[in-house]
Design a protein around this motif. Structure first.
Motif, PDB file in Angstrom:
ATOM      1  N   ASP A 199       0.856  -1.270   0.042  1.00  0.00           N
ATOM      2  CA  ASP A 199      -0.136  -0.186  -0.108  1.00  0.00           C
ATOM      3  C   ASP A 199       0.879   1.484   0.058  1.00  0.00           C
ATOM      4  OD1 ASP A 199      -1.647   2.179   0.634  1.00  0.00           O
ATOM      5  OD2 ASP A 199      -2.717   0.831   2.012  1.00  0.00           O
ATOM      6  N   ASP A 200       0.833   1.917  -1.060  1.00  0.00           N
ATOM      7  CA  ASP A 200       1.860   3.212  -1.203  1.00  0.00           C
ATOM      8  C   ASP A 200       1.150   4.367  -0.658  1.00  0.00           C
ATOM      9  OD1 ASP A 200      -0.032   3.763  -3.049  1.00  0.00           O
ATOM     10  OD2 ASP A 200       1.246   3.663  -4.830  1.00  0.00           O
ATOM     11  N   THR A 201       0.207   4.353   0.209  1.00  0.00           N
ATOM     12  CA  THR A 201      -0.530   5.699   0.686  1.00  0.00           C
ATOM     13  C   THR A 201       0.673   6.089   1.566  1.00  0.00           C
ATOM     14  OG1 THR A 201      -2.593   4.709   0.876  1.00  0.00           O
ATOM     15  CG2 THR A 201      -1.999   6.551   2.319  1.00  0.00           C
ATOM     16  N   LYS A 202       0.689   7.518   1.631  1.00  0.00           N
ATOM     17  CA  LYS A 202       1.649   8.422   2.309  1.00  0.00           C
ATOM     18  C   LYS A 202       0.820   9.014   3.429  1.00  0.00           C
ATOM     19  CE  LYS A 202       5.211   7.197  -0.126  1.00  0.00           C
ATOM     20  NZ  LYS A 202       5.833   8.313  -1.204  1.00  0.00           N
ATOM     21  N   HIS A 203       0.817   8.561   4.599  1.00  0.00           N
ATOM     22  CA  HIS A 203       0.160   9.132   5.843  1.00  0.00           C
ATOM     23  C   HIS A 203       0.939   9.922   6.727  1.00  0.00           C
ATOM     24  CE1 HIS A 203      -2.930   9.957   8.775  1.00  0.00           C
ATOM     25  NE2 HIS A 203      -3.758   9.329   7.725  1.00  0.00           N
ATOM     26  N   THR A 204       0.649  11.204   7.157  1.00  0.00           N
ATOM     27  CA  THR A 204       1.364  12.088   8.190  1.00  0.00           C
ATOM     28  C   THR A 204       1.663  11.135   9.329  1.00  0.00           C
ATOM     29  OG1 THR A 204       0.269  13.740   7.121  1.00  0.00           O
ATOM     30  CG2 THR A 204       1.517  14.094   9.316  1.00  0.00           C
ATOM     31  N   TYR A 205       0.603  10.468   9.821  1.00  0.00           N
ATOM     32  CA  TYR A 205       0.870   9.534  11.139  1.00  0.00           C
ATOM     33  C   TYR A 205       2.033   8.634  10.888  1.00  0.00           C
ATOM     34  CZ  TYR A 205      -0.720   6.395  14.639  1.00  0.00           C
ATOM     35  OH  TYR A 205      -1.008   5.507  15.913  1.00  0.00           O
ATOM     36  N   ASN A 206       2.059   8.049   9.787  1.00  0.00           N
ATOM     37  CA  ASN A 206       3.178   7.112   9.541  1.00  0.00           C
ATOM     38  C   ASN A 206       4.709   7.726   9.203  1.00  0.00           C
ATOM     39  OD1 ASN A 206       3.755   4.448   8.782  1.00  0.00           O
ATOM     40  ND2 ASN A 206       3.032   4.075   7.001  1.00  0.00           N
ATOM     41  N   GLN A 207       4.479   8.872   8.730  1.00  0.00           N
ATOM     42  CA  GLN A 207       5.810   9.519   8.597  1.00  0.00           C
ATOM     43  C   GLN A 207       6.493   9.817  10.065  1.00  0.00           C
ATOM     44  OE1 GLN A 207       6.717   9.379   5.264  1.00  0.00           O
ATOM     45  NE2 GLN A 207       4.463   8.801   4.872  1.00  0.00           N
ATOM     46  N   ALA A 208       5.363  10.301  10.865  1.00  0.00           N
ATOM     47  CA  ALA A 208       5.777  10.616  12.202  1.00  0.00           C
ATOM     48  C   ALA A 208       6.354   9.379  13.108  1.00  0.00           C
ATOM     49  CB  ALA A 208       4.622  11.141  12.820  1.00  0.00           C
ATOM     50  N   PHE A 209       5.963   8.174  12.944  1.00  0.00           N
ATOM     51  CA  PHE A 209       6.594   7.146  13.551  1.00  0.00           C
ATOM     52  C   PHE A 209       7.815   6.925  13.208  1.00  0.00           C
ATOM     53  CE2 PHE A 209       2.382   6.525  15.866  1.00  0.00           C
ATOM     54  CZ  PHE A 209       2.840   6.045  17.038  1.00  0.00           C
ATOM     55  N   ALA A 210       7.914   7.107  11.925  1.00  0.00           N
ATOM     56  CA  ALA A 210       9.360   6.558  11.364  1.00  0.00           C
ATOM     57  C   ALA A 210      10.066   7.657  11.865  1.00  0.00           C
ATOM     58  CB  ALA A 210       9.494   6.725   9.546  1.00  0.00           C
TER      59      ALA A 210
END
Length: 392
Positions: A104-115
């Motif tokens: 799933d190539d969705t970019k989510h701000t939440y996901n960027q934050a955890f990285a």
């Protein structure tokens, strides 16, 4: 409560369970384990899951200084940087397949934050400048592509054109802004600032704290609204008990990381209000546990694993800030007792995700999946070990 009890749970239960989730063939960690703790080797690997695992081992290493923990963090780091970061458009994907190909190539701000959260912790554990470089790259991605002049947005397609926010919307609403995403951007930036104290990140933290104070927190109800339209109008009468107690201690932590006494003083009413509201409105004094949420007049009395992990830290933090309010200490102790007796799976050492209201029969539930990892319970152990050790 004693530090050694939390350390024993961390070292004898949680770390061994997640060690068994390591995928030595394809990299990273398996994305799913069944109710008996058996991993599915072909399961999708959520990037949130793998980021949180990287954070967990990096932070556990910083606390315990055991070389094996850093090796596990190294393993998680290689997978995250080799397969989860998009070299074409930037940012991290939502998920990859078991072999690292894009799912799933969705970019989510939440996901960027955890990285960012994970890479910042890994840098502090390993001192690898490359990890800090990746973290700053994602910070720039969020600031340049995932926000507008009024705050942070949510979901995007792979190329960062806007997308619908199903992934972080619930309860029948589709939100353009959420308290949950904002909270974890704050958490990630605070970890990055702790790692490197770059002034621009500090300014971003202050901006987020202002949004919480002026847009998210309701001072009359002493709760955080959860789902918003683009203009911060609340979409639903929802009180998320776990998020409120988590927010209380994470905002306090951010102020401490900033070492900004003015912000600490200004945010204090919100920090105190969230803890007091959770104590008064959410704590089930029959089960000695926290209810899940209230929507309108309806209270969801399920007992959710992550809510309890955050409650132990949140109420103990509230007690540390207000030592005369011993009810906070007693509440943290009671919830930890509930966790020990009901939530920790005795055969695997991991936590059961949801306990039905009234401690009814517990259905068979997966012990690991894309949202279920050693972030909440592992962090609870790490925080309580540090806090109780310094208090003794």
């Amino acid at each position: 409560m004693e530090a050694k009890v939390f350390q024993e749970h961390l070292e004898k239960d949680l770390i061994p369970f997640w060690n068994r989730m390591r995928d030595d063939k394809n990299g990273g960690f398996y994305g799913y384990a069944d109710p008996d703790g058996r991993p599915d080797e072909k399961s999708v690997k959520g990037v949130i899951l793998n980021s949180r695992i990287l954070w967990f081992y990096s932070s556990a290493y910083q606390l315990l200084h055991k070389p094996i923990l850093l090796k596990m963090a190294d393993h998680a780091y290689r997978f995250l940087t080799d397969f989860c970061i998009d070299s074409q458009y930037g940012g991290v994907y939502w998920s990859v397949n078991y072999d690292g190909t894009i799912c799933d190539d969705t970019k989510h701000t939440y996901n960027q934050a955890f990285a960012i959260y994970a890479l910042s912790a890994y840098y502090q554990a390993s001192r690898k400048k490359e990890a800090l470089h990746f973290a700053y790259g994602l910070y720039r991605t969020i600031e340049e592509k995932c926000r507008d002049k009024n705050g942070y947005l949510e979901a995007f397609k792979r190329d960062f054109t806007p997308a619908s926010n199903e992934k972080l919307s619930e309860n029948g609403v589709l939100a353009e802004r959420t308290m949950n995403t904002l909270l974890h951007v704050l958490e990630a930036y605070s970890e990055l600032y702790k790692a490197d104290t770059f002034y621009e990140v500090g300014d971003s933290i202050r901006s987020i704290l202002r949004i919480f104070e002026s847009k998210i927190y309701d001072p009359e109800k002493q709760i955080c609204d959860v789902f918003f339209d683009i203009d911060y109008r609340s979409l639903i009468d929802l009180e998320s008990f776990g998020h409120d107690i988590e927010t209380s201690w994470l905002i306090d932590r951010s102020c401490k990381v900033l070492e900004d006494k003015a912000y600490q003083k200004e945010m204090q009413p919100m920090i105190n209000g969230l803890a007091e509201s959770a104590y008064c409105n959410a704590f089930d004094r029959v089960q000695n546990a926290l209810n899940n949420e209230r929507e309108g007049e309806c209270v969801d009395r399920q007992k959710i694993w992550c809510v309890h992990a955050e409650s132990v830290v949140g109420f103990y933090n509230a007690y540390q800030k207000n030592p005369l309010k011993t009810e906070y200490l007693h509440t943290a102790e009671k919830i930890w007792g509930f966790i020990q007796n009901n939530v920790i799976d005795q055969s695997s050492g991991e936590w059961i995700e949801s306990i039905p209201a009234g401690n009814g029969p517990i259905p068979k539930q997966a012990l690991a999946h894309s949202w279920k990892c050693p972030y909440h319970n592992g962090r609870m152990c790490i925080e309580m070990i540090k806090r109780l050790s310094s208090a003794s």
